[in-house]
Scaffold this motif. Structure first.
Motif, short mmCIF file in Angstrom:
data_model
loop_
_atom_site.label_atom_id
_atom_site.label_comp_id
_atom_site.label_asym_id
_atom_site.label_seq_id
_atom_site.Cartn_x
_atom_site.Cartn_y
_atom_site.Cartn_z
N HIS A 121 -5.87 2.96 3.25
CA HIS A 121 -5.71 1.51 3.43
C HIS A 121 -4.49 1.21 4.30
O HIS A 121 -4.54 0.34 5.18
CB HIS A 121 -5.55 0.81 2.08
N GLU A 124 0.84 -1.20 0.00
CA GLU A 124 0.00 0.00 0.00
C GLU A 124 0.88 1.26 0.00
O GLU A 124 0.62 2.21 -0.74
CB GLU A 124 -0.92 0.02 1.23
N GLU A 153 -5.11 4.71 -1.12
CA GLU A 153 -4.08 3.74 -0.67
C GLU A 153 -3.50 4.15 0.68
O GLU A 153 -3.18 3.30 1.51
CB GLU A 153 -2.97 3.62 -1.72
FE LIG Z 1 -5.21 -0.43 -1.28
#
Ligand SMILES: [Fe+2]
Length: 83
Positions: A72, A36, A69
């Motif tokens: 995440h 990520e 991202e």
């Molecule tokens: Fe992701």
């Protein structure tokens, strides 16, 4: 994203990058976090290139993807703290 590539004469392709296949859960989450963060870095670098090229729509899309991202990664970091 593919529409922008095609509009500029490119040939959009998708090819997932290779990654290690781990057996332990914590290792999997750590690897996911690393991926990520790598994605955040890549999307951010490409958004800067898009800005330099005057491609505002692409720049914003890439920044949004980097932000997703990043969120995440933050969630995975929180999960790892509890493991
Ligand atoms: Fe992701």
């Amino acid at each position: 994203m593919t529409d922008v590539v095609a509009d500029r004469g490119g040939d959009p392709t998708t090819k997932p990058k290779e990654f290690d296949k781990l057996d332990d859960l914590k290792g999997m989450v750590e690897l996911d976090l690393k991926m990520e963060l790598s994605d955040v870095d890549n999307y951010t670098k490409h958004s800067k290139l898009a800005e330099q090229m005057g491609l505002t729509e692409l720049k914003v899309k890439l920044e949004e993807m980097a932000a997703d991202e990043s969120r995440h990664a933050r969630e995975l970091h929180r999960i790892l703290k509890g493991m």
